[in-house]
Motif scaffolding. Structure first.
Motif, PDB file in Angstrom:
ATOM      1  N   ASP A 105       0.827  -1.209   0.000  1.00  0.00           N
ATOM      2  CA  ASP A 105       0.000   0.000   0.000  1.00  0.00           C
ATOM      3  C   ASP A 105       0.861   1.260   0.000  1.00  0.00           C
ATOM      4  O   ASP A 105       0.669   2.162  -0.813  1.00  0.00           O
ATOM      5  N   HIS A 106       1.834   1.315   0.895  1.00  0.00           N
ATOM      6  CA  HIS A 106       2.675   2.500   0.984  1.00  0.00           C
ATOM      7  C   HIS A 106       3.591   2.655  -0.223  1.00  0.00           C
ATOM      8  O   HIS A 106       4.061   3.765  -0.511  1.00  0.00           O
ATOM      9  N   ALA A 107       3.848   1.564  -0.924  1.00  0.00           N
ATOM     10  CA  ALA A 107       4.654   1.645  -2.144  1.00  0.00           C
ATOM     11  C   ALA A 107       3.799   1.996  -3.357  1.00  0.00           C
ATOM     12  O   ALA A 107       4.327   2.141  -4.462  1.00  0.00           O
ATOM     13  N   GLY A 108       2.499   2.126  -3.143  1.00  0.00           N
ATOM     14  CA  GLY A 108       1.609   2.475  -4.241  1.00  0.00           C
ATOM     15  C   GLY A 108       1.324   1.331  -5.188  1.00  0.00           C
ATOM     16  O   GLY A 108       0.931   1.556  -6.331  1.00  0.00           O
ATOM     17  N   ARG A 109       1.527   0.091  -4.714  1.00  0.00           N
ATOM     18  CA  ARG A 109       1.246  -1.087  -5.548  1.00  0.00           C
ATOM     19  C   ARG A 109      -0.113  -1.653  -5.131  1.00  0.00           C
ATOM     20  O   ARG A 109      -0.214  -2.418  -4.184  1.00  0.00           O
ATOM     21  N   PHE A 110      -1.150  -1.257  -5.833  1.00  0.00           N
ATOM     22  CA  PHE A 110      -2.512  -1.651  -5.486  1.00  0.00           C
ATOM     23  C   PHE A 110      -2.965  -2.784  -6.406  1.00  0.00           C
ATOM     24  O   PHE A 110      -3.046  -2.600  -7.621  1.00  0.00           O
ATOM     25  N   TRP A 147     -11.008  -2.012   6.669  1.00  0.00           N
ATOM     26  CA  TRP A 147     -11.377  -0.773   5.974  1.00  0.00           C
ATOM     27  C   TRP A 147     -10.517  -0.567   4.735  1.00  0.00           C
ATOM     28  O   TRP A 147     -11.019  -0.214   3.671  1.00  0.00           O
ATOM     29  N   LYS A 148      -9.211  -0.832   4.854  1.00  0.00           N
ATOM     30  CA  LYS A 148      -8.305  -0.600   3.727  1.00  0.00           C
ATOM     31  C   LYS A 148      -8.635  -1.539   2.571  1.00  0.00           C
ATOM     32  O   LYS A 148      -8.602  -1.139   1.405  1.00  0.00           O
ATOM     33  N   GLY A 159     -12.375   2.470 -11.093  1.00  0.00           N
ATOM     34  CA  GLY A 159     -11.383   3.078 -11.963  1.00  0.00           C
ATOM     35  C   GLY A 159     -10.643   4.245 -11.334  1.00  0.00           C
ATOM     36  O   GLY A 159     -10.069   5.078 -12.042  1.00  0.00           O
ATOM     37  N   GLU A 160     -10.630   4.314 -10.014  1.00  0.00           N
ATOM     38  CA  GLU A 160      -9.944   5.393  -9.311  1.00  0.00           C
ATOM     39  C   GLU A 160      -8.609   4.909  -8.761  1.00  0.00           C
ATOM     40  O   GLU A 160      -8.411   3.713  -8.546  1.00  0.00           O
ATOM     41  N   THR A 161      -7.693   5.833  -8.534  1.00  0.00           N
ATOM     42  CA  THR A 161      -6.398   5.494  -7.947  1.00  0.00           C
ATOM     43  C   THR A 161      -6.482   5.667  -6.441  1.00  0.00           C
ATOM     44  O   THR A 161      -6.750   6.775  -5.959  1.00  0.00           O
ATOM     45  N   PRO A 162      -6.279   4.596  -5.674  1.00  0.00           N
ATOM     46  CA  PRO A 162      -6.361   4.709  -4.212  1.00  0.00           C
ATOM     47  C   PRO A 162      -5.261   5.618  -3.665  1.00  0.00           C
ATOM     48  O   PRO A 162      -4.209   5.786  -4.280  1.00  0.00           O
ATOM     49  N   GLN A 163      -5.509   6.184  -2.518  1.00  0.00           N
ATOM     50  CA  GLN A 163      -4.504   6.987  -1.828  1.00  0.00           C
ATOM     51  C   GLN A 163      -3.784   6.092  -0.835  1.00  0.00           C
ATOM     52  O   GLN A 163      -4.408   5.404  -0.037  1.00  0.00           O
ATOM     53  N   ALA A 164      -2.483   6.094  -0.887  1.00  0.00           N
ATOM     54  CA  ALA A 164      -1.688   5.223  -0.024  1.00  0.00           C
ATOM     55  C   ALA A 164      -1.749   5.688   1.423  1.00  0.00           C
ATOM     56  O   ALA A 164      -1.892   6.877   1.703  1.00  0.00           O
TER      57      ALA A 164
END
Length: 264
Positions: A105-110, A147-148, A159-164
């Motif tokens: 998550d913190h690396a932005g790999r969703f 929740w995450k 189609g949205e980019t999650p926030q880390a």
């Protein structure tokens, strides 16, 4: 490990434990101890929900058969015979799964694998309650992980980019409504990329959190433990209660010829 007898169809009353049972099936070969405790949690929870209607009694009876078969197969495993060892094993497994997802998550790999890891970690923290009440730390991890998983699943679906990282947890956030969509469509076993963040439960040690180097506050929640000895963690837990199946369980579902569990 020998295959377990299949369960009958899940009664609608037991919907809340369906993902715990699915997690048990996924871990029958990967980690039988985790599989055992997932079923024990499902058994105890199912008894509280409904142990009287015929379909529920039948289901619980078959689930108990699975538990007894597993206990016989794992009879020499300390994680089954000693509650404190089993609790440490389950906590360690859930934490490592949480940290894998949190690192991704913190690396932005969703991706679906990390969503499943977050969600499964939350389910395993549920299972820890077979030993007693959860620590405040585990309660926070469970809420954040569930929740995450829901938040990232919904972002990707739309189609949205999650926030880390932590972005303001909304209470519950329709978690129950999204459990099926967020869990049933996910892979049953993580892939094996070359990244150092790979999570491989089959290689996970059963001891302390050796090798996890996380600066304080670097991951959410801010109190995610790193290198915490079990002796320190367990001393903060309330007294662990025995996990043996109580005799009231067997009597309430009227199993003939079965030995009373109270003598175990």
């Amino acid at each position: 490990m020998a295959a377990l007898a299949p369960l009958p169809p899940l009664p609608p009353q037991f919907k809340s434990i369906q993902h715990h049972l699915r997690t048990a099936q996924e871990h029958d070969k990967r980690d039988p101890v985790v599989a055992y405790y997932c079923r024990l949690y499902a058994m105890q929870t199912g008894m509280k929900i409904d142990s009287k209607t015929p379909e529920c009694r039948k289901f619980l009876s078959k689930l108990m058969d699975q538990l007894e078969a597993l206990k016989k197969q794992l009879g020499d495993n300390e994680a089954i015979t000693q509650e404190i060892v089993g609790c440490a094993h389950l906590e360690n497994y859930a934490l490592k799964m949480f940290l894998y997802a949190d690192n991704e998550d913190h690396a932005g790999r969703f991706h679906k694998n990390m969503i499943k890891s977050f969600y499964t970690a939350s389910l395993l923290i549920d299972v820890i309650t077979v030993f007693g009440e959860l620590t405040d730390e585990n309660v926070k991890h469970r809420k954040y992980a569930r929740w995450k998983a829901t938040y990232i699943h919904n972002c990707l679906k739309n189609g949205e980019t999650p926030q880390a990282g932590p972005v303001g947890i909304e209470e519950d956030n329709d978690i129950e409504e999204n459990e099926d969509a967020g869990a049933t469509s996910l892979p049953t076993q993580p892939p094996q990329p070359s990244s150092s963040s790979t999570y491989d439960p089959s290689n996970m040690p059963s001891g302390n959190y050796t090798g996890i180097q996380i600066p304080p506050g670097a991951h959410a929640p801010a109190n995610t433990p790193a290198e915490v000895p079990h002796s320190t963690r367990t001393s903060q837990r309330i007294q662990i209660t025995p996990h043996k199946i109580p005799s009231s369980v067997t009597s309430s579902i009227s199993l003939k010829g079965r030995r009373s569990q109270s003598g175990r």
